[in-house]
Design a protein around this motif. Structure first.
Motif, short mmCIF file in Angstrom:
data_model
loop_
_atom_site.label_atom_id
_atom_site.label_comp_id
_atom_site.label_asym_id
_atom_site.label_seq_id
_atom_site.Cartn_x
_atom_site.Cartn_y
_atom_site.Cartn_z
N LEU A 145 13.83 25.55 6.69
CA LEU A 145 13.72 26.03 5.30
C LEU A 145 14.65 25.24 4.38
O LEU A 145 14.26 24.90 3.26
N ARG A 146 15.86 24.98 4.84
CA ARG A 146 16.80 24.19 4.02
C ARG A 146 16.23 22.81 3.74
O ARG A 146 16.35 22.30 2.63
N LYS A 189 14.01 25.46 0.39
CA LYS A 189 13.95 26.91 0.23
C LYS A 189 15.34 27.51 0.33
O LYS A 189 16.18 27.05 1.09
N ARG A 190 15.55 28.55 -0.47
CA ARG A 190 16.83 29.25 -0.46
C ARG A 190 16.70 30.51 0.40
O ARG A 190 15.72 31.22 0.31
N ILE A 191 17.71 30.73 1.22
CA ILE A 191 17.74 31.88 2.11
C ILE A 191 18.87 32.79 1.64
O ILE A 191 20.00 32.33 1.53
N GLU A 204 17.04 34.17 -0.92
CA GLU A 204 16.36 34.34 -2.21
C GLU A 204 14.87 34.04 -2.15
O GLU A 204 14.06 34.76 -2.75
N ASP A 205 14.48 32.98 -1.43
CA ASP A 205 13.06 32.62 -1.32
C ASP A 205 12.42 33.17 -0.05
O ASP A 205 11.26 33.59 -0.06
N VAL A 206 13.16 33.15 1.05
CA VAL A 206 12.65 33.58 2.35
C VAL A 206 13.75 34.33 3.10
O VAL A 206 14.87 33.81 3.22
#
Length: 91
Positions: A14-15, A19-21, A23-25
């Motif tokens: 994800l990084r 993608k923000r973890i 916040e997004d996933v």
């Protein structure tokens, strides 16, 4: 994820895609066997499961199946969710 090691791979993937973890996933692991889970960025939420007890119960079931031809059809063992930041459940 099926276990904490897979969840750690998910965090990395994800990084890499920006993608923000969380916040997004949101990401949650399973087993709480990875001692680094609380120290990851963000700390990994996971389900703590009694994996050693699972092995003992499975062995007893197998012995019963071999000896008497029957095993208990359902065995429930306790689990506990360990809330950390990767699920977005904490501030």
């Amino acid at each position: 994820a099926g276990n904490d090691e897979a969840a750690i791979g998910v965090l990395a993937a994800l990084r890499e895609t920006g993608k923000r973890i969380p916040e997004d996933v949101a990401v949650i692991g399973f087993d709480d066997q990875n001692r680094t889970a609380p120290y990851l960025t963000p700390p990994l939420t996971t389900v703590r499961a009694p994996t050693e007890e699972v092995g003992r119960v499975a062995a007893r079931q197998l012995v019963n199946l071999i000896r008497i031809g029957q095993a208990v059809p359902l065995t429930l063992l306790p689990t506990e969710i360990v809330i950390r930041q990767s699920c977005g459940c904490t501030g």
